[in-house]
Design a protein around this motif. Structure first.
Motif, short mmCIF file in Angstrom:
data_model
loop_
_atom_site.label_atom_id
_atom_site.label_comp_id
_atom_site.label_asym_id
_atom_site.label_seq_id
_atom_site.Cartn_x
_atom_site.Cartn_y
_atom_site.Cartn_z
N GLU A 42 0.82 -1.20 0.00
CA GLU A 42 0.00 0.00 0.00
C GLU A 42 0.85 1.26 0.00
O GLU A 42 1.66 1.50 0.86
CB GLU A 42 -0.90 0.00 1.24
N GLY A 43 0.61 2.10 -0.99
CA GLY A 43 1.33 3.35 -1.08
C GLY A 43 2.80 3.18 -1.16
O GLY A 43 3.58 4.07 -0.82
N GLU A 44 3.27 2.05 -1.61
CA GLU A 44 4.67 1.71 -1.43
C GLU A 44 5.54 2.31 -2.50
O GLU A 44 5.28 2.24 -3.66
CB GLU A 44 4.80 0.18 -1.46
N ALA A 45 6.64 2.93 -2.12
CA ALA A 45 7.67 3.38 -3.05
C ALA A 45 9.01 3.00 -2.45
O ALA A 45 9.35 3.37 -1.34
CB ALA A 45 7.59 4.88 -3.26
N ALA A 46 9.77 2.23 -3.14
CA ALA A 46 11.04 1.74 -2.58
C ALA A 46 12.00 2.89 -2.38
O ALA A 46 11.93 3.92 -3.01
CB ALA A 46 11.63 0.69 -3.52
N ALA A 47 12.91 2.69 -1.46
CA ALA A 47 13.87 3.74 -1.16
C ALA A 47 14.71 4.10 -2.36
O ALA A 47 15.23 5.20 -2.46
CB ALA A 47 14.77 3.29 -0.01
N SER A 48 14.85 3.18 -3.29
CA SER A 48 15.64 3.45 -4.48
C SER A 48 14.93 4.33 -5.46
O SER A 48 15.51 4.74 -6.45
CB SER A 48 15.99 2.13 -5.16
N GLY A 49 13.67 4.65 -5.19
CA GLY A 49 12.91 5.50 -6.10
C GLY A 49 12.05 4.72 -7.05
O GLY A 49 11.39 5.29 -7.89
N GLU A 50 12.02 3.39 -6.93
CA GLU A 50 11.22 2.60 -7.86
C GLU A 50 9.75 2.83 -7.60
O GLU A 50 9.30 2.86 -6.47
CB GLU A 50 11.54 1.12 -7.69
N VAL A 51 9.00 2.99 -8.68
CA VAL A 51 7.57 3.22 -8.54
C VAL A 51 6.89 1.90 -8.27
O VAL A 51 7.16 0.90 -8.91
CB VAL A 51 7.01 3.84 -9.84
N PRO A 52 5.95 1.85 -7.30
CA PRO A 52 5.27 0.60 -7.03
C PRO A 52 4.43 0.19 -8.22
O PRO A 52 3.77 1.01 -8.82
CB PRO A 52 4.37 0.93 -5.83
N THR A 53 4.44 -1.07 -8.55
CA THR A 53 3.65 -1.55 -9.68
C THR A 53 2.74 -2.66 -9.21
O THR A 53 2.77 -3.07 -8.07
CB THR A 53 4.56 -2.08 -10.80
N GLU A 269 6.92 12.31 -7.70
CA GLU A 269 8.00 13.28 -7.82
C GLU A 269 8.87 12.92 -9.01
O GLU A 269 9.09 11.74 -9.30
CB GLU A 269 8.82 13.32 -6.54
N MET A 270 9.34 13.93 -9.70
CA MET A 270 10.09 13.72 -10.94
C MET A 270 11.28 12.77 -10.75
O MET A 270 11.48 11.87 -11.57
CB MET A 270 10.54 15.05 -11.51
N PRO A 271 12.12 12.91 -9.73
CA PRO A 271 13.25 11.98 -9.60
C PRO A 271 12.83 10.53 -9.48
O PRO A 271 13.47 9.64 -10.06
CB PRO A 271 13.96 12.47 -8.32
N ALA A 272 11.74 10.26 -8.75
CA ALA A 272 11.28 8.88 -8.62
C ALA A 272 10.80 8.33 -9.96
O ALA A 272 11.06 7.17 -10.30
CB ALA A 272 10.16 8.80 -7.59
N LEU A 273 10.10 9.15 -10.73
CA LEU A 273 9.62 8.71 -12.03
C LEU A 273 10.78 8.45 -12.99
O LEU A 273 10.79 7.45 -13.72
CB LEU A 273 8.67 9.75 -12.61
N LEU A 274 11.78 9.33 -13.00
CA LEU A 274 12.93 9.13 -13.88
C LEU A 274 13.70 7.86 -13.51
O LEU A 274 14.15 7.12 -14.40
CB LEU A 274 13.85 10.35 -13.80
N ALA A 275 13.84 7.60 -12.21
CA ALA A 275 14.54 6.39 -11.79
C ALA A 275 13.77 5.14 -12.22
O ALA A 275 14.37 4.15 -12.66
CB ALA A 275 14.73 6.41 -10.28
N ALA A 276 12.45 5.17 -12.10
CA ALA A 276 11.65 4.02 -12.50
C ALA A 276 11.72 3.79 -14.01
O ALA A 276 11.77 2.66 -14.47
CB ALA A 276 10.20 4.22 -12.06
#
Length: 768
Positions: A42-53, A269-276
Motif C-alpha cells: 500500500e502506497g509503497e515506493a522503494a527507497a531506491s525510487g522505484e515506482v510501485p507496480t 515526484e520527478m526523480p522517482a519517475l525518472l529512476a523508474a
C-alpha cells in the motif's frame, strides 16, 4: 497448553509469541475487482525510487512475457463485446467527472464584459446598452422606477443529474466492427484476441489504427506489462522496434503513473519517475517524460515547499530574488487524478469558507449540545457553526455521529449518513435507531431498525440507488451528510461527494485514522487532518474490554499483553503453513462455536494476501470443504457458499450464493439480490470465508480469526494489524507464526507514504 479457545494449554491470552516461518511466499493483491494495491504494497515506493507496480497481483501477466488474457482482469468484457454492469458504473462515474472538468473549464474561460455584474452595476450597464442600441431614448432611461434588488451573488451552478449506468454503457460500448478490427491487429502481433473488447474500450474510436501505429498503447489495458507490450510491438514493427522508440517511452511513462495510482499516489515526484523509467530500460527518461507532457498524456506541477523558520516576504514585494529561489518539488501525474484532486480542493474550500444554512436556531443547537456528554457536545457545536468538520475515533465513537444525526432530525434537518460497505450500513442503522429511541425522536415510530433508515453506502448515495435523491440543481437533497469510514475515501470518490453537496450544506467526515487507507489513490482524511483547515473533534469514548485495550495499544505502536478472562483474545502458535490452515479451519468450525458460542457463519478469517499456502484461496478451499462441500459446478461455486462480490475495483460486498442458472450466479448481498453474468463470475466473485484486511475494512464480525503465517512478516504494518484485529466484536483468535515480526511491525512499520497534492491545493483557497 491448548491451541483452542476452550482450554488454556497452548493458547494464552496476551502478546503473540512463538511459531516458525511458513514455507511459501504469498501474493499481495486481489485480482477479482480489487485494485492491485494490497497489504504489504500500500502506497509503497522503494527507497531506491522505484515506482510501485502491480507486479505479483492476480490478473497480472505471467513471467514468460505473454500478454494476459481477458480472464481474471478487472473490467474485462466478454469476447462478444457486451458491457458489464460494473464497467457501466465506472463509465457513468467517468461521464460525471467529465462534466466536472467542463464546468471548471467554463469557469476559467473568458467572460463577456458585464456578464458577472449584479445589482445596480448590472442595471446601469443594461441602461447604457439600451441607449446605445436605440432601444430607449436617453431621457427616459433614468425616469423608470428603480428595479427590484438583485441577488448579490450569482445562482449556484446547476449540477448534472446522474445518468443510469445502462444508458452510459449503451452510448459508449465499442461497436462489434471495432472489436473485430482490433482482434485482427492483436492476432497479427501474437496477442490474445480475447483482449479485443478491452482494447477497443480503452482506446476508443479507431482503436485498431492507433494500435497498429503505436503498439505500446496495449499498456492501457489492465494487466499488460511493458515486456509483453514490447513483444507485441516487435511482432508488428519488426526492425523498426527499439528500446529508444519515443512511443515506448511515452507509453511506459503513463503506465508507471497508473501503477503509482494503484499504489495510492495521485502524482509522482520527478526523480522517482525518472529512476523508474531507467529501471524499465528507457534510455532517455527525461525525454520520455517531456514527450508525455507535450502530448497531454501527463501533467507536470511545481509545488512550492514550505521552509521551516523562513520569514514571510514583505507585502508588495512580489517577484523578489527570494521568491524566485524558493524551493519547489516537481510532480508528474495523470490528468484524471489531477482534475479529481483539484475538484475536491474546490469543493472542500467552498464548504470551509461558506456559512452553513441556519437550520435551527443557535439556541436549539446549544440546547442539544448541552444535553449531550463530552465530545458529543463538542461535535454538535462544531457542526452548528461550520460547513466541514472532522471526527476521529474507534468503533465506540460511532455513538457520537448517531447522536448528531438524531439532534439534526429533531431540528428538522435533512440529515443522512453514508458508510463504506453494507455491513457498516446495517450496524450504524441499528445504532441510529437506538439513539433515536432513547431520545424520543418522533421519526422513530415510523420505522424499524434498518427500514427506511437515513443511512446509505457511499456508492449507493452517488449512484442514486440509495439516499435522499437529487434536487432540481442536481445536488443531493440534504442539509447534513455524515460520511463514516472516511479513511476509505479516495480522491475521485471524495470529489464526487463534495461536488454533489448543495450550497450551505454541512459535511462531517468521521473515521478511525489508524486503519488502512483507501484502495484508490489519495489519502483524503489524513491530508485534511494534517492541514487543520476545519474543526477536528476527537472522541473520548475508548473501545471497551480486552479487545478495545489491545487495539488501542496497537494504534499507538504498542502490542500489549491484555487480560482476557472470557477468552476475548486467544493466541494459537503454529510452526508451518500446513498447521496454520489446519488450526484455522479447526477454530472456525469447532473451537470458536463451542467455546465462544459464535457460529461459523458469523466468524470471519482475515489473512494478508490471496496467494500462497495460507492465502485466501487456500483457506477458502479448506473452509468450503468443511462448511459447504460441493462440486462447484458454476465457476467453482455452489448454493450456500459464502462469497465476496467486487462489482468495481475497491468495493467488496459480502454475501452468499443463492443459485445459478442461464442468467448467471444469483447472490444475496446483505439482503440485496445480485445477478452476476457468467462471463463476470471468475473476475468479480471470490469465496468469502477468508478475506484480506482491505476487503474487511469498514465491517465487523462477532468473531475474527487473523492468520499470520511465517511468510507474511514482510506484509505486516501497524495499520494492517490495527485494521485486522479491530474487525472483532467479541472474540479474536490469532493464528500466529511470525514470531517477533508482529511486535516489530506494530512498533516500527507505519503506513507507507503516499504522494498527494491536496494540502497544496487547499492552502491558497482557505480564508484566514
Amino acid at each position: 497448553m491448548s491451541t483452542e479457545p476452550e482450554t488454556t494449554e497452548d493458547a494464552e491470552p496476551g502478546t503473540p509469541t512463538g511459531g516458525a516461518e511458513a514455507e511459501e511466499t504469498e501474493e499481495n493483491a486481489a485480482g477479482s475487482g480489487e485494485a492491485p494495491e494490497a497489504e504489504g504494497t500500500e502506497g509503497e515506493a522503494a527507497a531506491s525510487g522505484e515506482v510501485p507496480t502491480a507486479e505479483g497481483t492476480e490478473g497480472g501477466a505471467a513471467a514468460s512475457g505473454e500478454v494476459p488474457t481477458a480472464e481474471g482482469t478487472e473490467g474485462g468484457a466478454a469476447a462478444s463485446g457486451e458491457v458489464s454492469a460494473a464497467e457501466a458504473e465506472l463509465r457513468a462515474q467517468r461521464a460525471e467527472r467529465e462534466r466536472i472538468e467542463q464546468r471548471k473549464a467554463e469557469k476559467k474561460a473568458r467572460i463577456e464584459a458585464g456578464t458577472k455584474l449584479s445589482g445596480k452595476a448590472a442595471d446601469l450597464l443594461a441602461a447604457v446598452r439600451a441607449v446605445e442600441s436605440g432601444e430607449k431614448p436617453a431621457a427616459r432611461v433614468f425616469e423608470e422606477p428603480e428595479p427590484a434588488p438583485r441577488r448579490s451573488a450569482p445562482e449556484p451552478v446547476r449540477r448534472p443529474q446522474p445518468l443510469a449506468a445502462e444508458a452510459v454503457a449503451a452510448s459508449t460500448a465499442p461497436a462489434p466492427s471495432a472489436v473485430q478490427a482490433v482482434r485482427q491487429v492483436l492476432g497479427e502481433g501474437g496477442a490474445p484476441e480475447a483482449l479485443a473488447p478491452q482494447v477497443a474500450a480503452a482506446l476508443g474510436e479507431g482503436a485498431d489504427e492507433l494500435l497498429r501505429a503505436d503498439p505500446w498503447q496495449l499498456l492501457r489495458v489492465a494487466g499488460v506489462r511493458p515486456e509483453q507490450a514490447d513483444g507485441f510491438a516487435r511482432a508488428l514493427l519488426g526492425a523498426e522496434c527499439g528500446p529508444d522508440d519515443e512511443r515506448r517511452g511515452r507509453a511506459v511513462t503513463v503506465w508507471l503513473l497508473e501503477q503509482a495510482a494503484l499504489a495510492g499516489h495521485t502524482a509522482l515526484e520527478m526523480p522517482a519517475l525518472l529512476a523508474a523509467l531507467a529501471q524499465r530500460g528507457v534510455p532517455e527518461p527525461d525525454s520520455a517524460v517531456q514527450d508525455a507532457i507535450a502530448e497531454g498524456e501527463a501533467l507536470v506541477f511545481q509545488d512550492a515547499l514550505e521552509e521551516t523558520g523562513a520569514a514571510p516576504a514583505p507585502a508588495g514585494e512580489e517577484g523578489t530574488e527570494e521568491d524566485e529561489e524558493r524551493p519547489v518539488r516537481v510532480l508528474v501525474g495523470l490528468e484524471r487524478y489531477a482534475l479529481a484532486e483539484e475538484s475536491l480542493a474546490d469543493g472542500l474550500a467552498r464548504l470551509v469558507n461558506s456559512v452553513p444554512k441556519q437550520d435551527g436556531s443557535a439556541e436549539d443547537w446549544e440546547r442539544g449540545a448541552a444535553a449531550a456528554q463530552g465530545s458529543t457536545g463538542e461535535l454538535l457545536r462544531a457542526v452548528a457553526a461550520h460547513g466541514l468538520v472532522l471526527h476521529t475515533g474507534g468503533e465506540a465513537s460511532l455513538t457520537e455521529p448517531a447522536a448528531l444525526l438524531t439532534a439534526a432530525h429533531t431540528l428538522g434537518l435533512r440529515a443522512w449518513a453514508a458508510t463504506h460497505g453494507p455491513i457498516g450500513r446495517t450496524r450504524f442503522a441499528a445504532l441510529l435507531h437506538r439513539s433515536e429511541t432513547a431520545s424520543g425522536t418522533p421519526s422513530t415510530e415510523a420505522r424499524s431498525p434498518g427500514a427506511h433508515s437515513p443511512v446509505a453506502t457511499v456508492a449507493g448515495l452517488l449512484s442514486g440507488a440509495e439516499g435522499p435523491g437529487r434536487d432540481a440543481d442536481g445536488a443531493l437533497d440534504l442539509d447534513l451528510l455524515v460520511v463514516l469510514d472516511a479513511p476509505q475515501l479516495d480522491v475521485e470518490t471524495a470529489a464526487l461527494l463534495t461536488e454533489s453537496l448543495p450550497d450551505g450544506a454541512r459535511l462531517v467526515l468521521a473515521g478511525d485514522p489508524g486503519v488502512l487507507w483507501s484502495v484508490g489513490p489519495g489519502r483524503v482524511f489524513a491530508d485534511l487532518l494534517a492541514a487543520r483547515i476545519c474543526p477536528q473533534v476527537a472522541s473520548r469514548r475508548p473501545d471497551p474490554g480486552p479487545l478495545g485495550e489491545l487495539v488501542s495499544g496497537i494504534g499507538i505502536g504498542e502490542l500489549n499483553q491484555v487480560e482476557a478472562p472470557g477468552k476475548e483474545v486467544v493466541i494459537v502458535p503454529v510452526r508451518d503453513a500446513g498447521e496454520a490452515v489446519h488450526r484455522t479451519v479447526q477454530l472456525v468450525v469447532d473451537s470458536v462455536p463451542r467455546a465462544i458460542g459464535v457460529p461459523p457463519e458469523e466468524t470471519q478469517v482475515i489473512t494478508p494476501g490471496h496467494g500462497g499456502a495460507v492465502g485466501t484461496r487456500a483457506l477458502n478451499a479448506a473452509l468450503k470443504e468443511r462448511l459447504n462441500p460441493g462440486p462447484g459446478r458454476f465457476g467453482g461455486f455452489d448454493p450456500g457458499d459464502r462469497i465476496v462480490y467486487s462489482p468495481v475495483p475497491g468495493r467488496a460486498l459480502p454475501g452468499r450464493v443463492v443459485k445459478a442458472d442461464a442468467e448467471g450466479l444469483h447472490l444475496s448481498c446483505e439482503g440485496e439480490d445480485v445477478v452476476v453474468p457468467k462471463e463476470r463470475v471468475e473476475q468479480s466473485v471470490r469465496h468469502g470465508w477468508a478475506l484480506t484486511a482491505h476487503q474487511a475494512v469498514g465491517s465487523r464480525w462477532p468473531a475474527v480469526v487473523v492468520v499470520l503465517p511465517g511468510d507474511a512478516a514482510q506484509a505486516l504494518s501497524r495499520p494492517w494489524v490495527y485494521t485486522a484485529f479491530g474487525r472483532a466484536d467479541r472474540h479474536l483468535s490469532v493464528v500466529h507464526g511470525v514470531e517477533q515480526a508482529l511486535a516489530r511491525a506494530v512498533a516500527e512499520v507505519p503506513a507507507k507514504p503516499r504522494t498527494t497534492r491536496l494540502p497544496v491545493l487547499l492552502a491558497p483557497q482557505i480564508s484566514s
